[in-house]
Write a protein that holds these residues in place. Structure first.
Motif, mmCIF file in Angstrom:
data_model
loop_
_atom_site.group_PDB
_atom_site.id
_atom_site.type_symbol
_atom_site.label_atom_id
_atom_site.label_comp_id
_atom_site.label_asym_id
_atom_site.label_seq_id
_atom_site.Cartn_x
_atom_site.Cartn_y
_atom_site.Cartn_z
ATOM 1 N N SER A 75 13.860 -0.668 -41.893
ATOM 2 C CA SER A 75 14.388 0.191 -40.824
ATOM 3 C C SER A 75 13.457 1.375 -40.575
ATOM 4 O O SER A 75 13.192 1.737 -39.430
ATOM 5 C CB SER A 75 15.778 0.693 -41.199
ATOM 6 O OG SER A 75 16.646 -0.395 -41.435
ATOM 7 N N ALA A 76 12.947 1.956 -41.653
ATOM 8 C CA ALA A 76 12.006 3.062 -41.511
ATOM 9 C C ALA A 76 10.692 2.584 -40.899
ATOM 10 O O ALA A 76 10.052 3.321 -40.142
ATOM 11 C CB ALA A 76 11.763 3.724 -42.863
ATOM 12 N N LEU B 204 5.083 10.443 -39.971
ATOM 13 C CA LEU B 204 4.864 10.600 -41.408
ATOM 14 C C LEU B 204 6.104 10.264 -42.245
ATOM 15 O O LEU B 204 6.020 9.445 -43.167
ATOM 16 C CB LEU B 204 4.385 12.021 -41.730
ATOM 17 C CG LEU B 204 4.115 12.281 -43.214
ATOM 18 C CD1 LEU B 204 3.020 11.362 -43.737
ATOM 19 C CD2 LEU B 204 3.757 13.737 -43.440
ATOM 20 N N LEU B 205 7.239 10.878 -41.974
ATOM 21 C CA LEU B 205 8.404 10.674 -42.835
ATOM 22 C C LEU B 205 8.875 9.222 -42.855
ATOM 23 O O LEU B 205 9.047 8.655 -43.947
ATOM 24 C CB LEU B 205 9.552 11.616 -42.442
ATOM 25 C CG LEU B 205 10.778 11.547 -43.340
ATOM 26 C CD1 LEU B 205 10.422 11.862 -44.796
ATOM 27 C CD2 LEU B 205 11.857 12.484 -42.836
ATOM 28 N N PRO B 206 9.054 8.571 -41.704
ATOM 29 C CA PRO B 206 9.438 7.155 -41.774
ATOM 30 C C PRO B 206 8.384 6.286 -42.464
ATOM 31 O O PRO B 206 8.723 5.318 -43.148
ATOM 32 C CB PRO B 206 9.613 6.742 -40.313
ATOM 33 C CG PRO B 206 9.833 8.007 -39.568
ATOM 34 C CD PRO B 206 9.076 9.063 -40.322
ATOM 35 N N SER B 207 7.113 6.643 -42.320
ATOM 36 C CA SER B 207 6.050 5.887 -42.986
ATOM 37 C C SER B 207 6.164 6.020 -44.507
ATOM 38 O O SER B 207 6.036 5.025 -45.237
ATOM 39 C CB SER B 207 4.678 6.377 -42.528
ATOM 40 O OG SER B 207 4.511 6.154 -41.147
ATOM 41 N N LEU B 208 6.430 7.222 -44.983
ATOM 42 C CA LEU B 208 6.598 7.441 -46.426
ATOM 43 C C LEU B 208 7.837 6.721 -46.949
ATOM 44 O O LEU B 208 7.806 6.121 -48.032
ATOM 45 C CB LEU B 208 6.680 8.936 -46.735
ATOM 46 C CG LEU B 208 5.396 9.736 -46.506
ATOM 47 C CD1 LEU B 208 5.651 11.220 -46.726
ATOM 48 C CD2 LEU B 208 4.284 9.234 -47.410
ATOM 49 N N ILE B 209 8.918 6.755 -46.190
ATOM 50 C CA ILE B 209 10.142 6.045 -46.582
ATOM 51 C C ILE B 209 9.868 4.545 -46.665
ATOM 52 O O ILE B 209 10.343 3.868 -47.581
ATOM 53 C CB ILE B 209 11.299 6.361 -45.615
ATOM 54 C CG1 ILE B 209 11.715 7.823 -45.763
ATOM 55 C CG2 ILE B 209 12.486 5.433 -45.848
ATOM 56 C CD1 ILE B 209 12.681 8.307 -44.691
ATOM 57 N N LEU C 173 21.860 -5.955 -38.607
ATOM 58 C CA LEU C 173 22.970 -5.022 -38.355
ATOM 59 C C LEU C 173 22.457 -3.596 -38.132
ATOM 60 O O LEU C 173 22.947 -2.883 -37.257
ATOM 61 C CB LEU C 173 23.974 -5.061 -39.511
ATOM 62 C CG LEU C 173 24.781 -6.349 -39.625
ATOM 63 C CD1 LEU C 173 25.598 -6.357 -40.919
ATOM 64 C CD2 LEU C 173 25.674 -6.539 -38.414
ATOM 65 N N VAL C 174 21.456 -3.200 -38.907
ATOM 66 C CA VAL C 174 20.834 -1.888 -38.679
ATOM 67 C C VAL C 174 20.228 -1.844 -37.288
ATOM 68 O O VAL C 174 20.363 -0.850 -36.564
ATOM 69 C CB VAL C 174 19.764 -1.590 -39.764
ATOM 70 C CG1 VAL C 174 18.918 -0.384 -39.380
ATOM 71 C CG2 VAL C 174 20.432 -1.361 -41.111
ATOM 72 N N GLY C 175 19.565 -2.920 -36.901
ATOM 73 C CA GLY C 175 18.980 -2.999 -35.556
ATOM 74 C C GLY C 175 20.026 -2.825 -34.474
ATOM 75 O O GLY C 175 19.796 -2.154 -33.467
ATOM 76 N N ILE C 176 21.195 -3.412 -34.688
ATOM 77 C CA ILE C 176 22.280 -3.286 -33.716
ATOM 78 C C ILE C 176 22.747 -1.838 -33.610
ATOM 79 O O ILE C 176 22.855 -1.280 -32.514
ATOM 80 C CB ILE C 176 23.474 -4.197 -34.103
ATOM 81 C CG1 ILE C 176 23.089 -5.665 -33.949
ATOM 82 C CG2 ILE C 176 24.708 -3.870 -33.270
ATOM 83 C CD1 ILE C 176 24.080 -6.636 -34.594
ATOM 84 N N PHE C 177 23.038 -1.233 -34.753
ATOM 85 C CA PHE C 177 23.680 0.087 -34.752
ATOM 86 C C PHE C 177 22.709 1.251 -34.567
ATOM 87 O O PHE C 177 23.055 2.240 -33.928
ATOM 88 C CB PHE C 177 24.512 0.274 -36.019
ATOM 89 C CG PHE C 177 25.701 -0.646 -36.070
ATOM 90 C CD1 PHE C 177 26.773 -0.462 -35.207
ATOM 91 C CD2 PHE C 177 25.729 -1.713 -36.937
ATOM 92 C CE1 PHE C 177 27.861 -1.315 -35.220
ATOM 93 C CE2 PHE C 177 26.822 -2.583 -36.975
ATOM 94 C CZ PHE C 177 27.891 -2.378 -36.112
#
Length: 109
Positions: free
Chosen positions: A18-19, A29-34, A72-76
């Motif tokens: 998801s990140a 940066l933050l999503p890449s680190l996650i 489901l993450v993609g949906i919401f």
């Protein structure tokens, strides 16, 4: 405990994927680190589950449940609504994982 490792590995992988989508090709940066930490965590936990569970079962559950949860993450979160064939495919994945866990000798039954 082995199934807790597997469940945690699945959650870490879904968070990482998801990140990855939110990282916008690693430009945020933050999503890449996650993403990086999430995948490293997921693979480590997956290795712990593999200590006592067969690789075929672990990978089927990890990837199958991960696919469905990520959808489901993609949906919401990302408003990516699956069409009917995608939903049918996800149902078949869930059925396959259930069959493996409930009826396969691989699962220790």
């Amino acid at each position: 405990m082995k199934y807790l490792f597997l469940l945690a590995a699945i959650v870490a992988e879904v968070v990482a994927t998801s990140a990855l989508n939110a990282s916008q090709q690693f430009t945020k940066l933050l999503p890449s680190l996650i993403t990086i930490v999430g995948y490293l965590t997921s693979f480590y936990l997956l290795s712990l589950a593999l200590r006592s569970l067969p690789i075929g079962l672990v990978y089927a559950v990890w990837s199958g449940v991960g696919i469905v949860l990520t959808a489901l993450v993609g949906i919401f979160l990302f408003k990516q609504v699956p069409d009917v064939p995608a939903i049918i495919g996800m149902v078949l994945i869930i059925v396959g994982v259930l069959v493996m866990n409930l009826f396969s000798k691989m699962a220790g039954h």
